[in-house]
Write an enzyme that holds these catalytic residues in place. Structure first.
Site, PDB file in Angstrom:
ATOM      1  CE  LYS A 265      11.880   1.676 -12.411  1.00  0.00           C
ATOM      2  NZ  LYS A 265      12.701   1.145 -14.298  1.00  0.00           N
ATOM      3  NE  ARG A 339      13.901  10.006 -20.796  1.00  0.00           N
ATOM      4  CZ  ARG A 339      13.732   9.054 -21.488  1.00  0.00           C
ATOM      5  NH1 ARG A 339      12.969   9.175 -22.540  1.00  0.00           N
ATOM      6  NH2 ARG A 339      13.913   7.700 -21.549  1.00  0.00           N
TER       7      ARG A 339
END
Length: 488
Positions: A265, A339
């Site tokens: 990030k 996920r």
């Protein structure tokens, strides 16, 4: 855990009103009608309350808010708050009044004369929730807050509802504390230890370590934590307060810190990624509330605890991982890790517990913030009945939630050249393709909801019932869902 303020209830005693120290509050209807406490305060203050409610100032006060009088003549109190409230307020109005009382109270003692006004437990809940402050890591001397005394007409009747409200507040506080904690404190081990400690309140808690997870085949979950020194864990919390029916399953994403992994990030704002375990935090808070109020329902809460870090062992973009279900996943972006945690835990929950329904919660995508901002969580579901029941519960608790679409066209975006699926589907409809990914791990005819709480779990500004930071969103809605739909 951050302590709840002490809130006691007693039968109305007007003789104690003049001598109440600290802060004093009364409730007055929008039309200015005074109850016995209001009339007594009005006499003691030489008609000051009457002058207020007859003035233009009173018209500008919103329902649930109040007007402060400093050092009111004729009273021992340091300040008087006159709160505008309907005699039969809505839940939202009552809790808003409680929040107004919390801001007025500060650290001082508070005496509230509620008289025969309805929804006193909701006023107390709003008071408790808005008084929350996360100051664990401040080194300056902390001032101990004093409690509140609520005088009402029927305290014995109010007490059971108030006890339930405080159980909800404690669950919210537990969630907020977890989400607010820095990642060097709330490691996967510390998180698991805090959950294991809830055995003391009656939860059945089981902690699965990495060898157990490997034996179960939870390879997608384990792949997320490969680059971290903190061991990945799954914690199973069970509350068996109902009959012999199968449980409702709550599943939480618990990424205690998310760097993005190899798909690193940007540095700006990465400090906020301590909140990426928000889904697991909410599940934990709900389970705490259910145990404290001894809910007559069977609920299992399962959280996957991992840390997503870059390192020589970390999962790479392009790697192919086999899930517990047996499907293979091409990891296109290691920052779409939540996920990968959830899919294994969801499959495990269905295999082991055969639940009557399953709800997963995750701070899953930035895309949901683009779509819904910080006002609503995204609701994705294969069941109109379950999603309708949840949306009704969320509405009753004033926790924003909005149903989002699913569909085959979105599902096709997850196609992989080398595996059964990719873990991302491109920039378009990012929150929807994430939900489509998870739906592949939901068994046929299993009622399921995916809640993307990225926009509501932690916010930069204060909300109606919380200071800035962790909100505890979802604890009240899910507790309400259990109360309304699953208790025997």
């Amino acid at each position: 855990m951050t302590d709840l303020m002490s809130i006691d209830f007693s039968e109305t005693d007007l003789d104690a009103l003049a001598d109440a120290a600290g802060k004093l509050a009364i409730l007055v209807t929008p039309d200015g009608k005074l109850d016995p406490a209001g009339r007594r305060v009005n006499r003691l203050t030489k008609q000051a309350v009457a002058r207020l409610v007859e003035s233009e100032k009173w018209g500008k006060v919103k329902v649930g808010e109040g007007f402060t009088m400093g050092f009111p003549a004729g009273l021992a109190a340091d300040a008087l708050l006159v709160v505008k409230l309907e005699r039969r307020p809505t839940v939202v109005e009552a809790r808003k009044a409680g929040a107004s009382l919390a801001k007025f109270k500060g650290k001082d003692a508070l005496t509230l004369y509620a008289g025969t006004f309805n929804r006193t437990p909701d006023i107390a809940l709003g008071l408790a929730l808005r008084a929350y402050e996360f100051d664990t890591h401040r080194t300056k001397e902390k001032e101990e807050g004093q409690g509140a005394m609520v005088y009402c007409s029927k305290p014995d009747e109010v007490a059971p509802e108030a006890a339930t409200a405080m159980a909800v507040a404690e669950g919210v506080f537990f969630t907020r504390d977890l989400i607010n904690e820095p990642a060097n404190v709330l490691t996967t081990q510390e998180f698991a230890d805090r959950l294991a400690a809830m055995k003391d309140i009656g939860l059945d808690v089981e902690v699965l370590d990495e060898p157990a997870l490997a034996e179960l085949g939870m390879r997608t979950l384990l792949s997320v934590g490969e680059g971290s020194e903190s061991p990945s864990k799954v914690v199973v919390m069970r509350w068996n307060g109902g009959g012999k029916e199968k449980p409702l399953a709550l599943i939480g994403k618990g990424v205690v810190f998310d760097t993005g992994g190899i798909s690193l990030k940007p540095a700006g704002g990465m400090e906020d990624m301590t909140m990426d375990m928000g889904g697991a935090g909410v599940v934990s808070g709900v389970m705490r509330t259910l145990a404290l109020r001894k809910a007559k329902a069977n609920v299992v809460g399962i959280v996957g605890l991992v840390e997503n870090m870059p390192d020589g062992r970390a999962t790479r973009p392009g790697d192919v991982i086999r899930s517990m279900k047996g499907d293979t996943v091409e990891v296109i972006n290691t920052d779409a890790e939540g996920r990968l945690v959830l899919c294994d835990v969801m499959w495990y929950a269905q295999e082991r517990f055969e639940p009557v329904g399953m709800i997963d919660l995750a701070t899953l995508t930035g895309a949901i913030i683009i779509g819904l901002g910080h006002e609503n969580a995204g609701v994705f579901s294969n069941s109109d009945a379950l999603s309708g029941a949840f949306l009704k519960a969320a509405g009753a608790e004033n926790e924003g939630a909005w149903r989002m679409p699913l569909g085959d066209a979105y599902d096709k975006l997850l196609k992989s050249r080398v595996a059964d699926m990719a873990n991302v589907g491109g920039r378009a409809a990012g929150s929807i393709t994430a939900a489509q990914f998870l739906q592949r791990f939901v068994k046929d005819e299993m009622p399921w909801i995916h809640l993307d709480i990225a926009g509501v779990a932690s916010v930069k500004t204060e909300t109606a019932l919380a200071p800035k930071g962790a909100t505890g969103w979802g604890v009240m809605a899910l507790d309400r869902l259990v109360r309304d739909g699953y208790e025997s």
